[in-house]
Design an enzyme around this catalytic site. Sequence first.
Site, PDB file in Angstrom:
ATOM      1  N   HIS A 273     168.656  84.192 -33.275  1.00 45.32           N
ATOM      2  CA  HIS A 273     170.274  83.463 -34.018  1.00 45.32           C
ATOM      3  C   HIS A 273     170.360  83.976 -35.188  1.00 45.32           C
ATOM      4  CE1 HIS A 273     167.439  80.622 -32.519  1.00 45.32           C
ATOM      5  NE2 HIS A 273     168.471  79.936 -32.222  1.00 45.32           N
TER       6      HIS A 273
ATOM      7  N   ASP B 138     162.332  85.739 -31.518  1.00 46.06           N
ATOM      8  CA  ASP B 138     162.835  83.753 -30.201  1.00 46.06           C
ATOM      9  C   ASP B 138     163.738  84.566 -29.558  1.00 46.06           C
ATOM     10  OD1 ASP B 138     164.168  84.433 -32.760  1.00 46.06           O
ATOM     11  OD2 ASP B 138     164.529  82.522 -33.022  1.00 46.06           O
TER      12      ASP B 138
ATOM     13  N   HIS C 111     169.258  81.458 -42.130  1.00 43.45           N
ATOM     14  CA  HIS C 111     170.465  80.192 -41.953  1.00 43.45           C
ATOM     15  C   HIS C 111     170.466  80.167 -43.963  1.00 43.45           C
ATOM     16  CE1 HIS C 111     169.930  81.362 -37.862  1.00 43.45           C
ATOM     17  NE2 HIS C 111     169.075  80.342 -37.814  1.00 43.45           N
TER      18      HIS C 111
ATOM     19  N   ASP D 214     165.918  88.240 -35.591  1.00 45.75           N
ATOM     20  CA  ASP D 214     165.804  87.326 -34.547  1.00 45.75           C
ATOM     21  C   ASP D 214     167.200  86.715 -33.549  1.00 45.75           C
ATOM     22  OD1 ASP D 214     164.686  84.458 -36.107  1.00 45.75           O
ATOM     23  OD2 ASP D 214     166.453  83.967 -34.788  1.00 45.75           O
TER      24      ASP D 214
HETATM   25 ZN   LIG Z   1     165.801  82.026 -34.483  1.00 47.32          ZN
END
Ligand SMILES: [Zn+2]
Length: 309
Positions: free
Chosen positions: A160, A241, A121, A158
């Site tokens: 996200h 995740d 991120h 991931d």
């Molecule tokens: Zn994540």
Amino acid sequence: MQVFTHPACLEHHTGSDHVERPQRLAAILQALGDAFPDLDWQQAPRARRGQLLRVHAPELLDSVLAPIPSGWVALDPDTVASPGSAEAALRAAGAGIAAVDAVLTGTALRAFCAVRPPGHHATADTAMGFCLLNNIAIAARHALAGHGLERVAIVDFDVHHGNGTQAIFQAEARVAYASSHQSPLYPGTGARRETGCGNIFNAPLPPGADGTAFRSAWENDLLPALDAFGPQLLFISAGFDGHRRDPLADLRLEADDFGWLTQALVALAERHCGGRIVSMLEGGYDLAALADSSLAHVAGLRQPVRDPS
Ligand SMILES: [Zn+2]
């Protein structure tokens, strides 16, 4: 294969109720050590400032690496730094750089970096989403600038979207970025229409999507795009995740799904880059699911798969 880690990565403290906690890494190290006694463990060196400046603004480095005498500093509402964080961040980024060196000099065929804080991120100038430095971007830049490669691919499974990695490379034709992720979900980026300079490939998955949808996105969409790109080195942002037990998201993946994709990526790497892969830990917040998923991933990386094609 080699596994890069460092004890400093356990000393990045985020507060007692933060999900991105040292126990995550401890669970992975324990599981890997128990399951694979023959792993080639390597101490991650510190990344050097010049290597970080290939990706990050000097102001970001000054902010993330500033000494913190005690307590915590909030870099954004989710992202915390403490006295051990700068050293952990330098070792996490350094792991990726050392892994690139190992894989490109033939010391190892594949490497997994068991490190934290995570990275995908973090943008060039902003630490966010638990991420201080963009470890995978720093490693990819090292492969280009340090080793003269011309095409590298970053795979990100991931749950996200790796907004930082995408933003860093969206105008860089030498880097392909392919991501599956839940949408809607933090950070809100990763729509299919975000294609960069033709080098960005996003496959959003709806909440509740299971392993069948996940495998289909990779098999029918993302892996063919990567085959067409033909990377000379494959990077993986390995976040776990998407597991059905993870508390931060709503996909319904099992550890086997990560193992399946890892084997598909090993086969892809065999087709294009002599099997060479550098994988780096990103998210994953249920400790048991994280340990199981990491084992499936590393088991896949250890496979001496030879693609028949
Ligand atoms: Zn994540």
